[in-house]
Write a protein that holds these residues in place. Structure first.
Motif, PDB file in Angstrom:
ATOM      1  N   ILE A  90      -9.178   5.369 -10.725  1.00  0.00           N
ATOM      2  CA  ILE A  90     -10.270   4.420 -10.509  1.00  0.00           C
ATOM      3  C   ILE A  90      -9.640   3.086 -10.122  1.00  0.00           C
ATOM      4  O   ILE A  90      -9.719   2.093 -10.844  1.00  0.00           O
ATOM      5  CB  ILE A  90     -11.132   4.297 -11.765  1.00  0.00           C
ATOM      6  N   CYS A  91      -8.966   3.071  -8.996  1.00  0.00           N
ATOM      7  CA  CYS A  91      -8.190   1.902  -8.594  1.00  0.00           C
ATOM      8  C   CYS A  91      -9.043   0.866  -7.873  1.00  0.00           C
ATOM      9  O   CYS A  91      -8.774  -0.334  -7.944  1.00  0.00           O
ATOM     10  CB  CYS A  91      -7.036   2.323  -7.683  1.00  0.00           C
ATOM     11  N   GLY A  92     -10.040   1.361  -7.139  1.00  0.00           N
ATOM     12  CA  GLY A  92     -10.873   0.444  -6.384  1.00  0.00           C
ATOM     13  C   GLY A  92     -10.285   0.038  -5.056  1.00  0.00           C
ATOM     14  O   GLY A  92     -10.858  -0.784  -4.344  1.00  0.00           O
ATOM     15  N   GLY A  93      -9.145   0.601  -4.685  1.00  0.00           N
ATOM     16  CA  GLY A  93      -8.498   0.230  -3.437  1.00  0.00           C
ATOM     17  C   GLY A  93      -8.779   1.227  -2.323  1.00  0.00           C
ATOM     18  O   GLY A  93      -9.554   2.166  -2.479  1.00  0.00           O
ATOM     19  N   LYS A  94      -8.130   1.001  -1.198  1.00  0.00           N
ATOM     20  CA  LYS A  94      -8.280   1.866  -0.034  1.00  0.00           C
ATOM     21  C   LYS A  94      -6.910   2.252   0.491  1.00  0.00           C
ATOM     22  O   LYS A  94      -5.992   1.435   0.513  1.00  0.00           O
ATOM     23  CB  LYS A  94      -9.072   1.137   1.058  1.00  0.00           C
ATOM     24  N   MET A  95      -6.781   3.519   0.893  1.00  0.00           N
ATOM     25  CA  MET A  95      -5.546   4.015   1.488  1.00  0.00           C
ATOM     26  C   MET A  95      -5.863   4.658   2.829  1.00  0.00           C
ATOM     27  O   MET A  95      -6.845   5.395   2.951  1.00  0.00           O
ATOM     28  CB  MET A  95      -4.868   5.052   0.583  1.00  0.00           C
ATOM     29  N   VAL A  96      -5.043   4.367   3.836  1.00  0.00           N
ATOM     30  CA  VAL A  96      -5.110   5.056   5.117  1.00  0.00           C
ATOM     31  C   VAL A  96      -3.819   5.839   5.271  1.00  0.00           C
ATOM     32  O   VAL A  96      -2.720   5.271   5.164  1.00  0.00           O
ATOM     33  CB  VAL A  96      -5.291   4.074   6.291  1.00  0.00           C
ATOM     34  N   ILE A  97      -3.947   7.140   5.503  1.00  0.00           N
ATOM     35  CA  ILE A  97      -2.781   8.023   5.543  1.00  0.00           C
ATOM     36  C   ILE A  97      -2.742   8.758   6.872  1.00  0.00           C
ATOM     37  O   ILE A  97      -3.746   9.335   7.318  1.00  0.00           O
ATOM     38  CB  ILE A  97      -2.830   9.024   4.373  1.00  0.00           C
ATOM     39  N   ALA A  98      -1.580   8.722   7.526  1.00  0.00           N
ATOM     40  CA  ALA A  98      -1.372   9.420   8.789  1.00  0.00           C
ATOM     41  C   ALA A  98      -0.729  10.771   8.512  1.00  0.00           C
ATOM     42  O   ALA A  98       0.229  10.861   7.742  1.00  0.00           O
ATOM     43  CB  ALA A  98      -0.480   8.592   9.716  1.00  0.00           C
TER      44      ALA A  98
END
Length: 357
Positions: A90-98
């Motif tokens: 429950i971090c509340g962040g965003k990750m973009v993964i290639a």
């Protein structure tokens, strides 16, 4: 990164297809930051991590579906309450993964060059296109590699380096963080730091072994071969055995060198600091009580060591975590070393609540 890239090269050299997954952008609180990579075998095995949990598992499942395909896919994950409750993310962040299926000579050539850049230890910057409409003649996931001086090394797929990349590149001496700028994910890798541990006693051993785990290249200096040994420092890169006053005279020291002085006696500490304080080392630390440090500094000033050279010495060493035991002292010291490596001289170095020697 080093282990993952080696695994990639072995697989590609054997003609096998492998899946590369890399975090190219993060916002807010996330389990891993931009630059983290993971290699996935077709059977689901992996080397490296993107932080574990549900995100990593979903990335692996998506990546395996790309076997036999060309091109890069970008996946966005928002670590909110609804998405990550089950796994505690429950971090509340965003990750973009290639993610990309790698195979063939082109991929092998690129990752061999990347491996060479890693092994030099001088640092490099990788640029990954995440919004191709903002970068001329580029496709999603196109990669560009720059050396420590910002000179182009190679790119994948091949072709010219857009001029705009050179204009946006941030020099490694400025200690840039990973960022996304005008459609490009900039993933800098700072120079590797050589940590010279002068003194192979109990504190030196604990610090050296923990620092090696934290990706420092550890050199051990001591006049006792039974202490400066592979048995006590299994991951050290080099052992220098001999009288401190002799071996430190010829020691190779650069701005990418940290020196930690933790010998078994005040006399050895003073001798080590006499030789190390005037060097280009970007960090020189001395363990000990305030009284001991004051005495050593006074003696060195009388011996002609410049005030400016002594002023940059960190003494005593370690962050204030209330450490008492040797493992706790090692944690406090290595935490300080990591802060200095990642943040530079601006990193705060509070006076520790305990000391040794």
């Amino acid at each position: 990164m080093r282990d993952v890239v080696r695994h990639l090269i072995r697989a590609l050299d054997d003609g096998r297809e492998l899946l590369l997954c890399q975090v190219v952008e993060t916002r807010g609180s996330t389990p891993q930051k931009a630059g983290a990579i993971m290699a996935v075998d077709p059977d689901g095995g992996q080397v490296g991590t993107l932080g574990g949990g549900c995100v990593e598992n979903e990335v692996k499942q998506n990546a395996v579906r790309q076997l036999g395909e060309e091109g890069v896919r970008l996946h966005s994950f928002v670590l909110d309450h609804d998405y990550a409750w089950a796994d505690g993310l429950i971090c509340g962040g965003k990750m973009v993964i290639a993610t990309e299926a790698l195979k063939g000579a082109g991929a092998l050539d690129y990752y061999r060059r990347l491996h060479q850049a890693i092994e030099t230890g001088e640092g490099f910057t990788e640029a990954v296109v995440v919004a191709p409409e903002r970068v001329e003649d580029s496709s999603p996931g196109r990669r560009f590699l720059f050396d420590h001086d910002g000179k182009p090394l190679t790119c994948r797929p091949g072709g010219a380096f857009p001029d705009v990349l050179g204009e946006r590149l941030t020099a490694l001496v400025d200690r840039p963080r990973a960022r996304v700028d005008q459609g490009v994910a900039w993933l800098p890798v700072l120079p590797r730091i050589r940590l010279v541990v002068v003194g192979a006693g109990h504190v030196g051993q604990a610090v050296g072994n923990l620092a090696a785990e934290a990706d420092f290249d550890v050199w051990v200096v001591d006049d006792r071969s039974q202490y400066a040994s592979r048995e006590r420092f299994p991951k050290a890169q080099k052992f220098i055995v001999g009288p401190v006053e002799e071996v430190l005279k010829t020691l190779e020291v650069t701005r990418n060198t940290f020196v930690l002085i933790v010998t078994r006696g005040h006399g050895h500490d003073q001798e080590a600091l006499f030789h190390m304080a005037p060097t280009p080392a970007s960090y020189v630390g001395l363990i000990g009580s305030q009284r001991k440090i004051k005495m050593i500094f006074e003696s060195l000033r009388e011996m002609g060591i410049a005030a400016d050279d002594l002023a940059r010495v960190t003494a005593p060493v370690g962050l204030d975590i209330g450490s008492r035991t040797v493992p706790e002292i090692a944690v406090s010291i290595v935490a300080e070393l990591i802060a200095r490596r990642n943040l530079g001289p601006k990193a705060a170095t509070p006076t520790p609540s305990t000391c040794a020697s």
